[in-house]
Enzyme design. Structure first.
Site, mmCIF file in Angstrom:
data_model
loop_
_atom_site.group_PDB
_atom_site.id
_atom_site.type_symbol
_atom_site.label_atom_id
_atom_site.label_comp_id
_atom_site.label_asym_id
_atom_site.label_seq_id
_atom_site.Cartn_x
_atom_site.Cartn_y
_atom_site.Cartn_z
ATOM 1 N N GLY A 144 -56.779 59.615 61.115
ATOM 2 C CA GLY A 144 -57.091 60.298 60.053
ATOM 3 C C GLY A 144 -56.663 61.680 60.251
ATOM 4 N N PRO A 163 -57.486 63.908 50.583
ATOM 5 C CG PRO A 163 -59.657 63.234 49.721
ATOM 6 C CD PRO A 163 -58.778 63.649 50.972
ATOM 7 C CG HIS A 204 -54.764 69.837 51.968
ATOM 8 N ND1 HIS A 204 -54.202 70.855 51.288
ATOM 9 C CD2 HIS A 204 -56.074 69.896 51.459
ATOM 10 C CE1 HIS A 204 -54.867 71.656 51.020
ATOM 11 N NE2 HIS A 204 -56.015 71.261 50.893
ATOM 12 C CD1 TRP A 242 -53.951 58.437 50.246
ATOM 13 C CD2 TRP A 242 -54.098 56.235 49.499
ATOM 14 N NE1 TRP A 242 -53.963 58.422 48.695
ATOM 15 C CE2 TRP A 242 -54.029 57.029 48.494
ATOM 16 C CE3 TRP A 242 -54.215 54.891 49.492
ATOM 17 C CZ2 TRP A 242 -54.213 56.350 47.101
ATOM 18 C CZ3 TRP A 242 -54.418 54.281 48.255
ATOM 19 C CH2 TRP A 242 -54.576 55.125 47.030
ATOM 20 C CB THR A 261 -53.302 51.846 57.976
ATOM 21 O OG1 THR A 261 -52.484 52.199 56.931
ATOM 22 C CG2 THR A 261 -53.050 50.490 58.353
ATOM 23 C CB ALA A 275 -46.019 56.546 63.414
ATOM 24 C CG LEU A 281 -33.682 35.588 44.718
ATOM 25 C CD1 LEU A 281 -32.754 36.210 45.575
ATOM 26 C CD2 LEU A 281 -35.328 35.463 45.217
ATOM 27 C CD GLU A 304 -46.625 56.686 59.686
ATOM 28 O OE1 GLU A 304 -45.483 56.743 60.553
ATOM 29 O OE2 GLU A 304 -47.417 55.894 59.606
#
Length: 399
Positions: A142, A146, A148, A174, A176, A257, A353, A378
């Protein structure tokens, strides 16, 4: 003189012969993860994406743990101790299946576990890491709030002293794995006089902690994304990560990450490119396969260039990381280039496609929409451009 060895034929799936750079152990890791993703994810991922959920996430986590994919490049505490290149190859194969699966692994290993492994006490490591490496405990990280995102120094989440305890209040956004996590690594401002921001290990069954899942996403749909709400969560003194103070802690986790994203984004690009290549050889218009037309071949050639240059870049950064020489600016270089090029490969693949490119029967549009999130989480494009701009000029343009 000995006769020259026979040259291998050109391989459209590996046109530069990058596999020659890999050791047998690297190839074994790659093939193991690819086989798992092919068997366990690919038959179901379109349905999961369409439904906007990742069912069986705890079972998947345990399976990934048994593969050694969680905290893969960390040493000890049940972690695999793999090389950075091997971890990168795993990220590539997982994201070739879906960005949501790679995000599950990346947040678990490169953010939550990495923070504990690098900055935690011995007691914290022993308490959390073995279960996380096995996939029995899911972690989340975390930092973003919201209001920052790119400016984490402005975070409002705050921990204050109350006797020997900490009382944590705030919101993260946000996140995960948040709704399924057993432990949350939460970064918060403090009043302890040691430089402000500290990291806290928050058991998610703590009173005052909740993690409502975020719905109605059009990207990363096969992924659990949540808000973290801390309403005066009381934590003992030993919940704080003792070995770091300030933004250096979370930013170093993000750099680790981002390295996985450098590889992972090329997995999404590869899956889209290979789908377009196969389609171009079988789809007929004007009496012959569209792969026989010059404009289609130009698209395929350009995509192959960027895909395999990106994989080479990822490999180079992995070798530098294994040698202890990888710089954060070089990670920004890789993330900025590879995600941006991966999105372009997906978009170009979609044009080959045609209308079929928007169908979930093919992976292209799913990867394209997922990468829209990967592009900005990130570190946004703009933030990585400014990181590189500062490194090139010596001038700080962030403010």
């Amino acid at each position: 003189m000995s006769a020259p060895s026979k040259r291998p034929p050109f391989d459209p799936r590996d046109p530069l012969g990058i596999d020659d750079l890999l050791e047998p152990e690297d190839l074994a890791v790659r093939d193991t993860v690819r086989s798992w993703a092919t068997d366990r994810v690919m038959p179901h991922i379109a349905e999961w994406y369409e439904r906007g959920e990742l069912p069986g996430i705890r079972e998947l986590s345990r399976e990934l743990g048994s593969l050694g994919a969680l905290g893969m490049s960390l040493q000890g505490y049940g972690c695999a101790g793999a090389s950075s290149v091997q971890y990168g190859l795993a990220c590539l194969e997982l994201e070739a299946a879906d960005s949501g699966i790679r995000s599950l692994v990346s947040v678990q290993g490169s953010l939550a576990m990495y923070a504990i492994h690098r900055f935690g006490s011995e007691e914290q490591k022993r308490r959390w890491l073995p279960g996380m490496a096995a996939g029995e405990i899911i972690g989340c990280f975390g930092l973003t709030e919201p209001d920052h995102g790119s400016d984490p120094a402005g975070m409002r989440t705050y921990a204050k002293r109350d006797g020997t305890d900490w009382v944590l209040t705030g919101r993260k956004m946000w996140i995960t794995n948040g709704s399924v996590a057993g432990v949350a690594v939460v970064w918060a401002g403090t009043d302890d006089g040691r430089g402000g921001i500290r990291g806290f290990l928050v058991p998610t069954d703590s009173p005052g902690f909740s993690a409502p899942e975020i719905k109605h996403k059009w990207s990363l749909r096969a992924s659990v994304t949540s808000e973290l709400v801390m309403d005066e969560v009381r934590l003992p003194a030993d919940a704080v990560l003792p070995e770091v103070t300030g933004l250096r802690g979370p930013l170093s986790c993000l750099s680790h990450a981002r390295y996985g994203i450098v590889w992972g984004s090329m997995g999404a690009a590869r899956a889209s490119f290979e789908s377009a290549l196969d389609y171009a050889k079988s789809r007929e218009q004007f009496g012959r396969p569209i792969g026989g037309f010059q404009l289609t071949q130009a698209k395929l050639a350009d995509m192959a260039l960027e895909l395999h240059k990106g994989i080479l870049l990822a490999h180079h950064l992995g070798r530098r990381l294994d040698a202890g020489r990888l710089l954060p600016e070089q990670v920004s270089f890789g993330k900025l280039n590879n995600v941006r090029e991966a999105i372009e490969i997906c978009r170009t693949s979609r044009t080959i496609l045609g209308a079929n490119g928007i169908s979930l029967e093919y992976p292209v549009m799913r990867h394209a929409t997922n990468l829209e999130s990967v592009l900005t989480y990130e570190g946004t494009v703009e933030m990585h451009q400014l990181v590189l701009g500062k490194a090139l000029t010596g001038l700080d343009a962030f403010r």
